[in-house]
Design a protein around this motif. Structure first.
Motif, PDB file in Angstrom:
ATOM      1  N   ARG A  60       0.833  -1.213   0.000  1.00 53.86           N
ATOM      2  CA  ARG A  60       0.000   0.000   0.000  1.00 53.86           C
ATOM      3  C   ARG A  60       0.860   1.252   0.000  1.00 53.86           C
ATOM      4  O   ARG A  60       0.612   2.213  -0.742  1.00 53.86           O
ATOM      5  CB  ARG A  60      -0.920  -0.023   1.220  1.00 53.86           C
ATOM      6  CG  ARG A  60      -1.867   1.168   1.306  1.00 53.86           C
ATOM      7  CD  ARG A  60      -2.820   0.992   2.496  1.00 53.86           C
ATOM      8  NE  ARG A  60      -3.676   2.144   2.649  1.00 53.86           N
ATOM      9  CZ  ARG A  60      -3.344   3.271   3.279  1.00 53.86           C
ATOM     10  NH1 ARG A  60      -2.136   3.366   3.834  1.00 53.86           N
ATOM     11  NH2 ARG A  60      -4.192   4.277   3.378  1.00 53.86           N
ATOM     12  N   GLN A  61       1.918   1.247   0.807  1.00 50.05           N
ATOM     13  CA  GLN A  61       2.810   2.412   0.858  1.00 50.05           C
ATOM     14  C   GLN A  61       3.578   2.573  -0.445  1.00 50.05           C
ATOM     15  O   GLN A  61       3.798   3.703  -0.921  1.00 50.05           O
ATOM     16  CB  GLN A  61       3.772   2.245   2.033  1.00 50.05           C
ATOM     17  CG  GLN A  61       4.606   3.492   2.337  1.00 50.05           C
ATOM     18  CD  GLN A  61       5.487   3.272   3.544  1.00 50.05           C
ATOM     19  OE1 GLN A  61       6.401   2.449   3.501  1.00 50.05           O
ATOM     20  NE2 GLN A  61       5.210   3.986   4.619  1.00 50.05           N
ATOM     21  N   LEU A  64       1.313   4.213  -2.918  1.00 53.67           N
ATOM     22  CA  LEU A  64       1.086   5.614  -2.564  1.00 53.67           C
ATOM     23  C   LEU A  64       2.271   6.486  -2.924  1.00 53.67           C
ATOM     24  O   LEU A  64       2.109   7.629  -3.375  1.00 53.67           O
ATOM     25  CB  LEU A  64       0.785   5.706  -1.054  1.00 53.67           C
ATOM     26  CG  LEU A  64       0.432   7.086  -0.501  1.00 53.67           C
ATOM     27  CD1 LEU A  64      -0.859   7.598  -1.136  1.00 53.67           C
ATOM     28  CD2 LEU A  64       0.308   7.044   1.013  1.00 53.67           C
ATOM     29  N   TRP A  65       3.486   5.976  -2.779  1.00 49.89           N
ATOM     30  CA  TRP A  65       4.691   6.777  -3.009  1.00 49.89           C
ATOM     31  C   TRP A  65       5.089   6.821  -4.488  1.00 49.89           C
ATOM     32  O   TRP A  65       5.645   7.815  -4.949  1.00 49.89           O
ATOM     33  CB  TRP A  65       5.858   6.210  -2.204  1.00 49.89           C
ATOM     34  CG  TRP A  65       5.772   6.533  -0.734  1.00 49.89           C
ATOM     35  CD1 TRP A  65       4.784   7.205  -0.096  1.00 49.89           C
ATOM     36  CD2 TRP A  65       6.712   6.151   0.267  1.00 49.89           C
ATOM     37  NE1 TRP A  65       5.027   7.295   1.243  1.00 49.89           N
ATOM     38  CE2 TRP A  65       6.235   6.658   1.511  1.00 49.89           C
ATOM     39  CE3 TRP A  65       7.906   5.454   0.263  1.00 49.89           C
ATOM     40  CZ2 TRP A  65       6.900   6.484   2.706  1.00 49.89           C
ATOM     41  CZ3 TRP A  65       8.584   5.285   1.464  1.00 49.89           C
ATOM     42  CH2 TRP A  65       8.079   5.780   2.675  1.00 49.89           C
ATOM     43  N   PRO A  69      -2.482   7.610  -9.331  1.00 46.07           N
ATOM     44  CA  PRO A  69      -3.783   7.009  -9.001  1.00 46.07           C
ATOM     45  C   PRO A  69      -4.428   6.286 -10.174  1.00 46.07           C
ATOM     46  O   PRO A  69      -5.088   5.255  -9.980  1.00 46.07           O
ATOM     47  CB  PRO A  69      -4.623   8.201  -8.546  1.00 46.07           C
ATOM     48  CG  PRO A  69      -3.617   9.190  -8.044  1.00 46.07           C
ATOM     49  CD  PRO A  69      -2.416   9.037  -8.945  1.00 46.07           C
TER      50      PRO A  69
END
Length: 350
Positions: A60-61, A64-65, A69
């Motif tokens: 997930r991280q 995100l990084w 999207p």
């Protein structure tokens, strides 16, 4: 929609990647990753597969990084309107769920560019070369393959050298890993075989030990039986000897000459005690009490009494009885003629 290398549906059958997408992803991640391909030819990959192969600890991280999207969506979002019974079976067969996060090819490349593993360096160098070529020449093109596929509708291209080198190195690494795995499995099998052999030997030794213990118990039982039999025989022998001794005494009494009995006038215990007192042989009341108890048996031939018996009848202590008996022997009133088979002293007149 189709998955992995399954047959495309509809017009997607005529679409063809410039470079085989499986080789492209293998060069980028070093692994064969599960893939879902939509009818329009867009490829999507499970984010957890890509992140795990690239060494990310938190999927997930990582998304995100590093991933935009629009390059990361859930499987249920990208497959809307294209679900079919056959498609659902294929997804289930490869353990793909509608809630899984997926990344497209751009998202996959973004995760590769954010990875620090040395294995990603060749692919990132090729991506950098593509960008530099586009900046310099305004475009980047692949060379057509010398041999084109017979089917019309597509062109095959030569795989870039950097990508081909990366695939070769990865394949060599996988081959070495397979060889090491095979060697480790063979060694494990050999160790298991040796362990089973040792276990068998140990079981055999335990069996021998149990047999020896059983034999020892049997011998112990035989020894106990022999000991009991020996004690029984000793008691039988002792009884026989006592009976023989009694028989000899009775025979001796019968064979004793009548003249000998005539020469010895009959004497009562009181007369015997009186004679001892007259000769001052019995000097104390304790000695007299012991002498009075022994006198009748002495006149009958022999007195067989233990110190404990005399003490019980006279009321004296055992030590005092022992001293009195020694005094009577010392003064010549009687003498010890040995002991019986049970250890009882035998006293007779001198």
């Amino acid at each position: 929609m189709y998955e992995q290398n399954g047959t495309p549906e509809g017009t997607a059958a005529q679409q063809q990647d410039a470079i085989d997408v499986n080789d492209f992803v293998f060069a980028a991640t070093g692994a064969r990753v599960r893939r879902v391909t939509l009818p329009d030819g867009e490829h999507w990959f499970p984010a957890v597969d890509v992140a795990m192969r690239l060494g990310y600890a938190n999927t997930r991280q990582a998304l995100l990084w590093h991933v935009a999207p629009d390059c990361a969506k859930r499987l249920s979002e990208i497959a809307q309107g294209v679900y079919a019974v056959d498609t659902s079976r294929k997804l289930a067969a490869h353990r793909l769920q509608k809630s899984m996060r997926m990344v497209n090819l751009r998202g996959l490349i973004a995760l590769v560019n954010g990875c620090t593993k040395p294995e990603c360096a060749p692919f990132k160098a090729w991506v950098a070369e593509v960008i530099a070529t586009i900046q310099r020449d305004g475009s980047y093109s692949l060379d057509p393959a010398p041999v084109q596929p017979a089917a019309a509708g597509g062109t095959a291209y030569v795989m870039p050298k950097q990508v081909a080198d990366a695939i070769v190195r990865l394949e060599e690494r996988n081959i070495r890993a397979d060889e090491l795995l095979a060697a480790a499995q063979a060694e494990r099998i050999e160790q298991m075989r040796r362990g089973n052999d040792l276990l068998g030997i140990n079981n055999d030794l335990l069996g021998v030990r149990n047999d020896l213990l059983g034999a020892g118990n049997d011998l112990l039982g035989v020894g106990n039986d022999l000991l009991a039999e020996s004690v029984r025989v000793q008691h039988s022998v002792a009884d026989a000897l006592n009976r023989i001794a009694d028989g000899i005494d009775r025979l001796a009494d019968r064979l004793r000459p009548a003249s000998a009995d005539a020469e010895k006038p009959a004497m009562t215990p009181q007369q015997l005690l009186s004679s001892w007192r007259a000769r001052n042989l019995v000097v104390t009341d304790d000695v007299h009490a012991v002498a009075a108890y022994l006198a009748p048996a002495l006149l009958r031939g022999a007195a067989r009494y233990r110190v404990e018996q005399i003490a019980d009848r006279t009321g004296l202590s055992r030590d005092r009885v022992h001293d009195c008996v020694r005094m009577l022997i010392k003064r010549g009133c009687m003498r010890q003629a040995g002991s019986g088979t049970d250890g009882t002293p035998v006293y007779v007149l001198p």
